[in-house]
Design a protein around this motif. Structure first.
Motif, mmCIF file in Angstrom:
data_model
loop_
_atom_site.group_PDB
_atom_site.id
_atom_site.type_symbol
_atom_site.label_atom_id
_atom_site.label_comp_id
_atom_site.label_asym_id
_atom_site.label_seq_id
_atom_site.Cartn_x
_atom_site.Cartn_y
_atom_site.Cartn_z
ATOM 1 N N THR A 67 0.834 -1.205 0.000
ATOM 2 C CA THR A 67 0.000 0.000 0.000
ATOM 3 C C THR A 67 0.869 1.255 0.000
ATOM 4 O O THR A 67 0.483 2.282 -0.555
ATOM 5 C CB THR A 67 -0.948 0.027 1.214
ATOM 6 O OG1 THR A 67 -0.184 -0.066 2.419
ATOM 7 C CG2 THR A 67 -1.955 -1.119 1.151
ATOM 8 N N ALA A 68 2.051 1.186 0.608
ATOM 9 C CA ALA A 68 2.952 2.349 0.606
ATOM 10 C C ALA A 68 3.391 2.673 -0.818
ATOM 11 O O ALA A 68 3.437 3.844 -1.217
ATOM 12 C CB ALA A 68 4.171 2.088 1.491
ATOM 13 N N GLY A 69 3.700 1.629 -1.590
ATOM 14 C CA GLY A 69 4.074 1.843 -2.986
ATOM 15 C C GLY A 69 2.928 2.443 -3.785
ATOM 16 O O GLY A 69 3.115 3.367 -4.580
ATOM 17 N N GLY A 70 1.733 1.904 -3.564
ATOM 18 C CA GLY A 70 0.564 2.433 -4.260
ATOM 19 C C GLY A 70 0.298 3.876 -3.896
ATOM 20 O O GLY A 70 -0.010 4.715 -4.754
ATOM 21 N N ALA A 71 0.431 4.180 -2.595
ATOM 22 C CA ALA A 71 0.192 5.553 -2.134
ATOM 23 C C ALA A 71 1.194 6.525 -2.746
ATOM 24 O O ALA A 71 0.860 7.677 -3.053
ATOM 25 C CB ALA A 71 0.253 5.614 -0.605
ATOM 26 N N ALA A 106 -3.642 3.810 6.745
ATOM 27 C CA ALA A 106 -3.304 5.182 6.346
ATOM 28 C C ALA A 106 -2.990 5.258 4.854
ATOM 29 O O ALA A 106 -3.392 6.209 4.170
ATOM 30 C CB ALA A 106 -2.126 5.691 7.171
ATOM 31 N N ASN A 107 -2.293 4.252 4.344
ATOM 32 C CA ASN A 107 -1.960 4.240 2.916
ATOM 33 C C ASN A 107 -3.205 4.045 2.052
ATOM 34 O O ASN A 107 -3.356 4.682 1.001
ATOM 35 C CB ASN A 107 -0.942 3.132 2.624
ATOM 36 C CG ASN A 107 0.420 3.415 3.223
ATOM 37 O OD1 ASN A 107 0.816 4.566 3.371
ATOM 38 N ND2 ASN A 107 1.143 2.367 3.575
ATOM 39 N N SER A 113 -8.543 8.802 -0.903
ATOM 40 C CA SER A 113 -8.741 10.253 -0.863
ATOM 41 C C SER A 113 -8.239 10.910 -2.140
ATOM 42 O O SER A 113 -8.905 11.808 -2.686
ATOM 43 C CB SER A 113 -8.014 10.857 0.349
ATOM 44 O OG SER A 113 -8.568 10.388 1.551
ATOM 45 N N ALA A 114 -7.073 10.480 -2.613
ATOM 46 C CA ALA A 114 -6.516 11.062 -3.844
ATOM 47 C C ALA A 114 -7.415 10.777 -5.038
ATOM 48 O O ALA A 114 -7.676 11.662 -5.865
ATOM 49 C CB ALA A 114 -5.110 10.509 -4.091
ATOM 50 N N ALA A 115 -7.905 9.541 -5.115
ATOM 51 C CA ALA A 115 -8.777 9.170 -6.234
ATOM 52 C C ALA A 115 -10.075 9.971 -6.197
ATOM 53 O O ALA A 115 -10.528 10.498 -7.218
ATOM 54 C CB ALA A 115 -9.066 7.670 -6.205
ATOM 55 N N ARG A 116 -10.651 10.085 -5.019
ATOM 56 C CA ARG A 116 -11.904 10.836 -4.890
ATOM 57 C C ARG A 116 -11.693 12.321 -5.167
ATOM 58 O O ARG A 116 -12.528 12.973 -5.788
ATOM 59 C CB ARG A 116 -12.499 10.640 -3.501
ATOM 60 C CG ARG A 116 -13.000 9.215 -3.293
ATOM 61 C CD ARG A 116 -14.073 9.149 -2.223
ATOM 62 N NE ARG A 116 -15.279 9.844 -2.656
ATOM 63 C CZ ARG A 116 -16.200 10.349 -1.831
ATOM 64 N NH1 ARG A 116 -16.043 10.248 -0.534
ATOM 65 N NH2 ARG A 116 -17.255 10.949 -2.295
ATOM 66 N N ALA A 117 -10.570 12.860 -4.717
ATOM 67 C CA ALA A 117 -10.274 14.277 -4.948
ATOM 68 C C ALA A 117 -10.129 14.574 -6.439
ATOM 69 O O ALA A 117 -10.406 15.689 -6.891
ATOM 70 C CB ALA A 117 -9.010 14.684 -4.196
ATOM 71 N N ASN A 144 -9.828 -3.274 8.230
ATOM 72 C CA ASN A 144 -9.275 -2.061 7.620
ATOM 73 C C ASN A 144 -10.060 -1.650 6.378
ATOM 74 O O ASN A 144 -10.385 -0.477 6.191
ATOM 75 C CB ASN A 144 -7.814 -2.289 7.211
ATOM 76 C CG ASN A 144 -6.824 -1.739 8.227
ATOM 77 O OD1 ASN A 144 -7.192 -0.979 9.118
ATOM 78 N ND2 ASN A 144 -5.572 -2.122 8.087
ATOM 79 N N TYR A 145 -10.330 -2.625 5.519
ATOM 80 C CA TYR A 145 -11.007 -2.328 4.255
ATOM 81 C C TYR A 145 -12.425 -1.810 4.503
ATOM 82 O O TYR A 145 -12.865 -0.839 3.874
ATOM 83 C CB TYR A 145 -11.031 -3.571 3.358
ATOM 84 C CG TYR A 145 -9.668 -3.990 2.878
ATOM 85 C CD1 TYR A 145 -9.074 -3.369 1.786
ATOM 86 C CD2 TYR A 145 -8.962 -5.006 3.517
ATOM 87 C CE1 TYR A 145 -7.812 -3.739 1.339
ATOM 88 C CE2 TYR A 145 -7.704 -5.385 3.093
ATOM 89 C CZ TYR A 145 -7.128 -4.754 1.997
ATOM 90 O OH TYR A 145 -5.883 -5.119 1.576
ATOM 91 N N ARG A 146 -13.138 -2.462 5.421
ATOM 92 C CA ARG A 146 -14.489 -2.011 5.745
ATOM 93 C C ARG A 146 -14.473 -0.592 6.300
ATOM 94 O O ARG A 146 -15.295 0.247 5.928
ATOM 95 C CB ARG A 146 -15.147 -2.956 6.775
ATOM 96 C CG ARG A 146 -15.467 -4.334 6.234
ATOM 97 C CD ARG A 146 -16.388 -5.099 7.173
ATOM 98 N NE ARG A 146 -15.839 -5.266 8.524
ATOM 99 C CZ ARG A 146 -15.024 -6.249 8.881
ATOM 100 N NH1 ARG A 146 -14.639 -7.157 7.999
ATOM 101 N NH2 ARG A 146 -14.580 -6.339 10.134
ATOM 102 N N ALA A 147 -13.528 -0.335 7.192
ATOM 103 C CA ALA A 147 -13.453 0.980 7.830
ATOM 104 C C ALA A 147 -13.153 2.080 6.812
ATOM 105 O O ALA A 147 -13.771 3.151 6.841
ATOM 106 C CB ALA A 147 -12.381 0.965 8.922
ATOM 107 N N VAL A 148 -12.212 1.819 5.908
ATOM 108 C CA VAL A 148 -11.858 2.824 4.902
ATOM 109 C C VAL A 148 -13.028 3.068 3.941
ATOM 110 O O VAL A 148 -13.358 4.209 3.617
ATOM 111 C CB VAL A 148 -10.593 2.397 4.123
ATOM 112 C CG1 VAL A 148 -10.327 3.330 2.942
ATOM 113 C CG2 VAL A 148 -9.382 2.378 5.054
ATOM 114 N N ALA A 149 -13.669 1.985 3.513
ATOM 115 C CA ALA A 149 -14.807 2.124 2.593
ATOM 116 C C ALA A 149 -15.940 2.910 3.238
ATOM 117 O O ALA A 149 -16.546 3.785 2.600
ATOM 118 C CB ALA A 149 -15.293 0.748 2.151
ATOM 119 N N GLU A 150 -16.211 2.618 4.504
ATOM 120 C CA GLU A 150 -17.288 3.326 5.199
ATOM 121 C C GLU A 150 -16.934 4.790 5.435
ATOM 122 O O GLU A 150 -17.759 5.685 5.228
ATOM 123 C CB GLU A 150 -17.594 2.636 6.538
ATOM 124 C CG GLU A 150 -18.345 1.317 6.370
ATOM 125 C CD GLU A 150 -18.425 0.517 7.664
ATOM 126 O OE1 GLU A 150 -18.078 1.070 8.730
ATOM 127 O OE2 GLU A 150 -18.821 -0.665 7.586
#
Length: 199
Positions: A67-71, A106-107, A113-117, A144-150
């Motif tokens: 995820t760090a690489g993706g971020a 966080a990543n 956030s970047a994609a949505r922005a 983690n995935y559920r929390a970020v999506a929500e």
């Protein structure tokens, strides 16, 4: 020849501009050990061409990606491809390395956030970890995935490998990467979550 080109131009104009789905994934999305056209992402692109013309897929997946690489890469990919939809399918390598759950979250948040922005709709594709990492870690990893999506109100597919996870024959010798024969199952698993974002 001129007539043919003029006709082509007219039909392209009528169809409107091509919109892009950007896939940010790891080896599971990069068709590791397979020909690129055999992977679920390429098969999804084929299905889109038939069922939702006017869309294309850019597969920016990298084997071994965390995820760090993706971020760190997502801003550049968004600028380069200007996608209308972003599929984020990362985290498996974080889990296999036992990286801290807070860091992974966080990543993922940064990417979403970047994609949505950028104005893109987002599909977050989750992963699960084997039980040998311990209940606390594996449950926290999935959560983690559920929390970020929500938190960001984006679409979630909880587990990419769900249709094949319990079938040893579905995997290559490393028992991590799916074989070519089951890639259509992954495509068909992702499709119901992705298709509504293409409307």
């Amino acid at each position: 020849m001129a007539v043919g080109l003029a006709t082509l131009g007219a039909s392209v104009a009528e169809a409107g501009p091509v919109r892009t789905v950007l896939v940010m994934g790891d080896s599971l999305s990069a068709a590791y050990g397979l020909a690129s056209e055999e992977g679920w992402v390429a098969l999804t692109a084929e299905r889109m061409a038939k069922e939702t013309p006017g869309w294309r897929v850019v597969n920016a997946s990298v084997s071994g990606e965390t995820t760090a690489g993706g971020a760190s890469r997502i801003e550049g990919e968004l600028a380069r491809n200007q996608p209308a939809v972003v599929v984020i399918a990362l985290g498996g390598n974080d889990g296999l390395r036992g990286l801290p759950l807070k860091q992974t979250r966080a990543n993922l948040e940064k990417m979403v956030s970047a994609a949505r922005a950028s104005g893109a709709r987002v599909l977050l594709v989750g992963m699960r970890m084997p039980p040998n990492l311990g209940k606390t870690y594996t449950e926290g990893f999935a959560a983690n995935y559920r929390a970020v999506a929500e938190a960001h109100k984006v679409s979630l597919l909880p587990f990419l490998l769900e249709p094949i996870a319990m079938e040893r024959a579905s995997f290559q010798a490393d028992n991590i990467h799916p074989v070519a024969a089951v890639q259509p199952k992954l495509r068909d698993h992702v499709w119901p979550a992705l298709a509504p974002l293409l409307k």
